[in-house]
Design an enzyme around this catalytic site. Sequence first.
Site, PDB file in Angstrom:
ATOM      1  N   HIS A   1      35.919  56.663 -55.372  1.00  0.00           N
ATOM      2  CA  HIS A   1      37.026  57.501 -55.667  1.00  0.00           C
ATOM      3  C   HIS A   1      37.735  57.598 -54.482  1.00  0.00           C
ATOM      4  CE1 HIS A   1      35.771  58.245 -59.802  1.00  0.00           C
ATOM      5  NE2 HIS A   1      34.904  59.309 -59.308  1.00  0.00           N
TER       6      HIS A   1
ATOM      7  N   HIS B   1      29.531  56.805 -55.485  1.00  0.00           N
ATOM      8  CA  HIS B   1      30.275  57.034 -56.436  1.00  0.00           C
ATOM      9  C   HIS B   1      31.488  57.760 -56.021  1.00  0.00           C
ATOM     10  CE1 HIS B   1      31.327  57.784 -60.754  1.00  0.00           C
ATOM     11  NE2 HIS B   1      31.844  58.896 -60.328  1.00  0.00           N
ATOM     12  N   GLU B   2      31.389  58.736 -55.197  1.00  0.00           N
ATOM     13  CA  GLU B   2      32.425  59.551 -54.584  1.00  0.00           C
ATOM     14  C   GLU B   2      33.158  58.859 -53.736  1.00  0.00           C
ATOM     15  OE1 GLU B   2      33.592  62.473 -55.956  1.00  0.00           O
ATOM     16  OE2 GLU B   2      31.810  62.418 -57.531  1.00  0.00           O
TER      17      GLU B   2
END
Length: 361
Positions: free
Chosen positions: A24, A20-21
């Site tokens: 980003h 997920h990170e």
Amino acid sequence: MKIVYILAGIFIFGLLIAVHELGHFITAKLCGVRVNEFSIGMGPAIWQSRKETEDSWAEEKTRYSLRAFPIGGFCAMEGEDEDTGDARSFMRQGFWKKALILSAGSLMNFLAGVVIILVLSMGQGQFYVDQITEFAPEFPLEGENGLMVGDVVYKVDGYRAYMSGDTAMFLSYNDGQGVDLEVIRDGERIVLRDFPMYRGTYHGQEGKFGLTIGVKAIPATLLTQLQFTWYQALDFVQLVRFSLVQLFTGGASVEDLSGPVGIVSVITEVGTSAKSPSAAWRGIAWFAALLAVNLAVMNLLPIPALDGGRIVFLLVDAGSMLLFRRKIPEKYQAVVNTVCLVVLMGFMLLVTFKDVWNLFQ
């Protein structure tokens, strides 16, 4: 062997947060936003590197770190919560860049789920959907204006029956006041509104609907493999929606929710209850795909402190600029996000406490 599955559960949960990170991070770099640090893991750093990146699309220095606890990671962008004056800070970017960066984490989780499903479906000879195969003798709703043997179930109460088993699950949660059904018959979609198929009417047993739901086998080809990979991912998305609806309508309770401890516990149970090691790891992989899609959807919910809530703030800001030529002060957004973050963390602690308590019961 149980400890292996526990460690696998912890690793999977942490890996999906790191993925997920990473979403980003990659998107922030591509959009020209300064990233001060990208970390795999949380807690004390066991390795750090601050050096000029070699990527052609990145011109600033970024610290890369590996931390002690493999339970996630983070992407620390410049000016993520306030305007630091840096032209390359997150706050100085336009609406679409911000929205893209915020949604990229969920997109990466969703793609991770799709990839896992695709790998697991390789080599599968057939795919299955729900089909009506038999009626009880006293079933009164059989016929052209009702159901017929061979009907493929398309929707139940508005929920799409993507995969085999969906129909039985949605019917089991029906309120007993009639069912909205859509079926495919001879290539045509038949819609049955408020179909009078009530619980307890047939066979004299509660919950029996007086029909048998079997499966229709669809041969696996490259096209059907891609199609059912997509269907399975959408089915996982729908399951999150269905669960939230049941939670708010009373069909499910907070007791049915699980935090990180509960998730690791479920993964362990999946592994230990399997008939063979290969079946165990296949079951764990399916659960990992479900968890990846679940994280993608949950993070996009319009709740402050989550990515979806921050996107809502972007929309509110855009509307405020359009109507009043001014943005909502960042300090107000920060207060709302902080309060909601504290509430979410408190709720997560309660769920975690419940999961730990259940482990010792």
